[in-house]
Design a protein around this motif. Structure first.
Motif, PDB file in Angstrom:
ATOM      1  N   GLU A 398       3.284   5.149   4.192  1.00  0.00           N
ATOM      2  CA  GLU A 398       3.620   4.905   2.797  1.00  0.00           C
ATOM      3  C   GLU A 398       2.338   4.842   1.985  1.00  0.00           C
ATOM      4  N   LEU A 399       2.414   5.339   0.759  1.00  0.00           N
ATOM      5  CA  LEU A 399       1.229   5.345  -0.097  1.00  0.00           C
ATOM      6  C   LEU A 399       0.852   3.919  -0.479  1.00  0.00           C
ATOM      7  N   PRO A 400      -0.440   3.620  -0.555  1.00  0.00           N
ATOM      8  CA  PRO A 400      -0.865   2.300  -1.062  1.00  0.00           C
ATOM      9  C   PRO A 400      -0.435   2.125  -2.511  1.00  0.00           C
ATOM     10  N   LEU A 401      -0.382   0.872  -2.961  1.00  0.00           N
ATOM     11  CA  LEU A 401       0.094   0.575  -4.305  1.00  0.00           C
ATOM     12  C   LEU A 401      -0.759   1.245  -5.377  1.00  0.00           C
ATOM     13  N   ILE A 409       0.690   7.115 -13.609  1.00  0.00           N
ATOM     14  CA  ILE A 409      -0.179   7.492 -14.733  1.00  0.00           C
ATOM     15  C   ILE A 409      -0.197   9.004 -14.917  1.00  0.00           C
ATOM     16  N   ILE A 410      -0.225   9.743 -13.808  1.00  0.00           N
ATOM     17  CA  ILE A 410      -0.182  11.209 -13.883  1.00  0.00           C
ATOM     18  C   ILE A 410       1.126  11.663 -14.517  1.00  0.00           C
ATOM     19  N   GLN A 411       2.258  11.060 -14.101  1.00  0.00           N
ATOM     20  CA  GLN A 411       3.556  11.428 -14.655  1.00  0.00           C
ATOM     21  C   GLN A 411       3.641  11.096 -16.146  1.00  0.00           C
ATOM     22  N   GLN A 461       3.738  -4.236 -11.727  1.00  0.00           N
ATOM     23  CA  GLN A 461       5.042  -4.804 -11.413  1.00  0.00           C
ATOM     24  C   GLN A 461       6.143  -3.772 -11.584  1.00  0.00           C
ATOM     25  N   GLN A 462       6.000  -2.894 -12.574  1.00  0.00           N
ATOM     26  CA  GLN A 462       7.001  -1.847 -12.788  1.00  0.00           C
ATOM     27  C   GLN A 462       7.089  -0.921 -11.576  1.00  0.00           C
ATOM     28  N   VAL A 463       5.936  -0.528 -11.046  1.00  0.00           N
ATOM     29  CA  VAL A 463       5.903   0.366  -9.881  1.00  0.00           C
ATOM     30  C   VAL A 463       6.462  -0.336  -8.653  1.00  0.00           C
ATOM     31  N   ILE A 464       6.144  -1.624  -8.486  1.00  0.00           N
ATOM     32  CA  ILE A 464       6.669  -2.385  -7.340  1.00  0.00           C
ATOM     33  C   ILE A 464       8.192  -2.449  -7.401  1.00  0.00           C
ATOM     34  N   ASP A 465       8.734  -2.782  -8.581  1.00  0.00           N
ATOM     35  CA  ASP A 465      10.188  -2.878  -8.729  1.00  0.00           C
ATOM     36  C   ASP A 465      10.855  -1.524  -8.485  1.00  0.00           C
ATOM     37  N   GLN A 466      10.248  -0.479  -9.015  1.00  0.00           N
ATOM     38  CA  GLN A 466      10.807   0.860  -8.839  1.00  0.00           C
ATOM     39  C   GLN A 466      10.791   1.278  -7.368  1.00  0.00           C
ATOM     40  N   GLN A 467       9.681   1.000  -6.692  1.00  0.00           N
ATOM     41  CA  GLN A 467       9.561   1.378  -5.286  1.00  0.00           C
ATOM     42  C   GLN A 467      10.501   0.545  -4.416  1.00  0.00           C
ATOM     43  N   MET A 468      10.672  -0.730  -4.744  1.00  0.00           N
ATOM     44  CA  MET A 468      11.615  -1.571  -3.999  1.00  0.00           C
ATOM     45  C   MET A 468      13.032  -1.019  -4.118  1.00  0.00           C
ATOM     46  N   ALA A 469      13.417  -0.619  -5.333  1.00  0.00           N
ATOM     47  CA  ALA A 469      14.754  -0.049  -5.532  1.00  0.00           C
ATOM     48  C   ALA A 469      14.919   1.247  -4.746  1.00  0.00           C
ATOM     49  N   ASN A 470      13.877   2.077  -4.726  1.00  0.00           N
ATOM     50  CA  ASN A 470      13.938   3.332  -3.971  1.00  0.00           C
ATOM     51  C   ASN A 470      14.068   3.069  -2.474  1.00  0.00           C
ATOM     52  N   ASN A 471      13.272   2.124  -1.960  1.00  0.00           N
ATOM     53  CA  ASN A 471      13.332   1.798  -0.537  1.00  0.00           C
ATOM     54  C   ASN A 471      14.700   1.242  -0.152  1.00  0.00           C
ATOM     55  N   HIS A 472      15.260   0.409  -1.046  1.00  0.00           N
ATOM     56  CA  HIS A 472      16.589  -0.156  -0.781  1.00  0.00           C
ATOM     57  C   HIS A 472      17.643   0.931  -0.771  1.00  0.00           C
TER      58      HIS A 472
END
Length: 546
Positions: A398-401, A409-411, A461-472
């Motif tokens: 998995e990619l680091p945070l 940022i690229i997107q 925090q936005q990226v963490i929440d988004q990634q958590m939802a994706n993993n779930h």
């Protein structure tokens, strides 16, 4: 006379042509009417608004009563109810996730930072196991390894009086109970017993994160690793665990200390109770495919070693053994053992696990091959090789945070800047554009250091929440019951495919379950390789699976 006859013939011909054209126009009009009717019937769609998904699930009778006035056929209504039931299940899981996502056990499971820490811990343990394995390999400890059994050896090793777990002809392996007198860890098997040098940890409260428990345990002498179970719904979502130590001495010392307190919560240890060991035996092996298995194992070892930072592996060096080489079977068995011990990957099951204890509990203490030259039904070796190919193509890293934030940022630049060059990556802080995302991030970190740091903090925090939802979401899909069907492109016809349905255990290939494929072409890029086709069946909500 000839003129009259010719005129009659002309008039009759013209009349027949006109009749023919009328018939054609009638038939065309009929076809048009039929098409229009067909289109009209196709356009009739029974679209209904489902009941609220955040409330109690309705039974089919209750669901049917809501749409009595819609005049929907019963068969169609049943299909709609299945869709409603699926949506309700997904909604309940989402609600449960949202309700508990701040709790430590959910953070451990889905937070990219916590998952990354766990991955690094696993990598370090794999490197330690590799160093120990390498010492034994260089000393020639595995020279007498033998994982191919004869029928006579089966009589000596296993409790054949006890009926084995499955005798399904569609599953090409048996499961046997091992005699209590047999030590699976010694030659010629060299297995590993996870119950040795370990203690049982009961009632790990939910407020404690895995990192909290590991931090406290690492202060104890001889600590090696920790295995935690999923939360148990029937016991207030508490967890159980197993703690591994270097030796039996440290295990006894841990048990004698009786308990340990972490953040006001007391953990208790007890000696691991011995359970009857089961192993699996391949019913038959196609010997002409073993050379392919040897090559597949080597390629898989390269990928897994790279993921875990392992280098200098002698198993992947030098030319491949020939099938007639007397050391061929030994090399195949050593590689099979290596995948189990170092990477928790059971090659003959096509299954990978997060730690060795889970591997043993799901697929047994060992996987042997029966020495009889019969063709393996259902092309099991082809399935194994297909799963091996898929695992080699897909990295589990998995990619680091910070890299996840950089991607965000690229997107942002790609979405915000409309006037950009073709295939260019624009900077969100200036007008410069770059040919790759790596160059863009390097530019931003050097030329816009302050803004870059501020964006990292605001997006974290936005990226963490988004990634958590994706993993779930991924895990929710992977927990569904999956029916796998074997399909060899160009070898097995579709009719045969329908006749030869294969029902396999849910733990057959956990990694492959993380993806859904719309068609076979998206799975099997190489037409000569077997592909796995997935059909998802709906299941009831089980919060132990969340």
């Amino acid at each position: 006379m000839n003129e009259r006859a010719s005129s009659r013939s002309f008039s009759s011909a013209s009349s027949s042509v006109s009749n023919l054209s009328k018939d054609r126009s009638r038939s065309n009009s009929k076809k048009r009417n039929f098409r229009n009717k067909k289109k009209q019937t196709k356009r009739i769609k029974h679209t209904v608004e489902f009941p609220p998904l955040d409330q109690q699930l309705l039974t089919f009778d209750q669901f049917q009563e809501l749409y009595v006035s819609n005049d929907i056929p019963t068969e169609k209504l049943r299909l709609l109810y299945q869709t409603y039931e699926r949506k309700w299940e997904n909604k309940q899981k989402e609600l449960f996730f949202d309700q508990h996502k701040d709790e430590p056990w959910i953070q451990d499971k889905y937070n990219p930072v916590n998952r990354r820490e766990f991955q690094e811990e696993r990598n370090q343990l794999a490197q330690n196991r590799f160093n120990e394995f390498l010492k034994q390999y260089n000393m020639g400890s595995f020279n007498n390894i033998n994982l191919t059994l004869t029928e006579m050896q089966l009589m000596d090793l296993f409790e054949l009086n006890d009926h084995f777990y499955n005798d399904d002809p569609d599953v090409p392996f048996w499961e046997f109970q091992l005699k209590e007198s047999i030590d699976i860890t010694k030659a010629p098997f060299f297995g590993t017993d996870p119950n040795q040098n370990s203690v049982f940890l009961k009632n790990v409260p939910l407020p404690l994160s895995r990192a909290d428990v590991v931090k406290a345990l690492s202060q104890m002498a001889g600590y090696v690793s920790l295995t935690l179970s999923e939360p148990n719904k029937l016991q207030n979502y508490t967890r159980i665990g197993w703690v591994s130590f270097d030796s039996e001495e440290y295990c006894n010392r841990c048990v004698n200390d009786e308990s340990i307190t972490i953040k006001g919560h007391q953990l208790q240890f007890q000696k691991q109770q011995e359970k009857r060991k089961f192993i699996r035996v391949f019913k038959s092996v196609e010997y002409n495919k073993l050379l392919k298995d040897l090559q597949q194992q080597r390629e898989l070892i390269k990928v897994l070693d790279k993921e875990k930072g392992i280098s200098g592996n002698p198993l992947i060096e030098g030319p491949l053994k020939d099938r007639d080489d007397p050391t061929f079977n030994r090399q195949l068995d050593i590689q099979t053992l290596y995948l189990r011990r170092i990477h928790n990957y059971c090659y003959w099951s096509g299954a990978e696990f997060s730690d060795y204890r889970l591997l043993v509990s799901k697929v047994g203490y060992h996987f042997f091959r029966l020495d009889q030259k019969k063709k393996c039904n259902l092309e099991w070796q082809d399935i194994i090789q297909a799963l091996c190919n898929r695992r080699r193509e897909e990295s589990s890293d998995e990619l680091p945070l910070n890299e996840l934030i950089d991607n965000e940022i690229i997107q942002m630049g790609l979405k915000q800047i409309k006037t950009r060059q073709k295939d260019a990556y624009p900077c969100i802080f200036c007008e410069k554009q770059f040919q790759g995302g790596t160059f863009l991030i390097k530019h931003i970190s050097l030329k816009h250091e302050k803004q870059y740091w501020e964006h990292q903090q605001s997006l974290k925090q936005q990226v963490i929440d988004q990634q958590m939802a994706n993993n779930h979401k991924i895990e929710r899909i992977s927990k569904a019951t999956i029916q796998r069907q074997i399909f060899l492109k160009g070898v097995i016809e579709e009719a045969q495919l329908q006749e030869n349905k294969v029902q396999l255990p849910i733990n057959f290939a956990p990694r492959v379950q993380q993806r859904q494929y719309k068609d076979l072409d998206s799975i099997a890029q190489d037409k000569t390789q077997p592909a796995i086709m997935f059909q998802i069946r709906e299941t009831k909500v089980n919060y132990n699976d969340i």
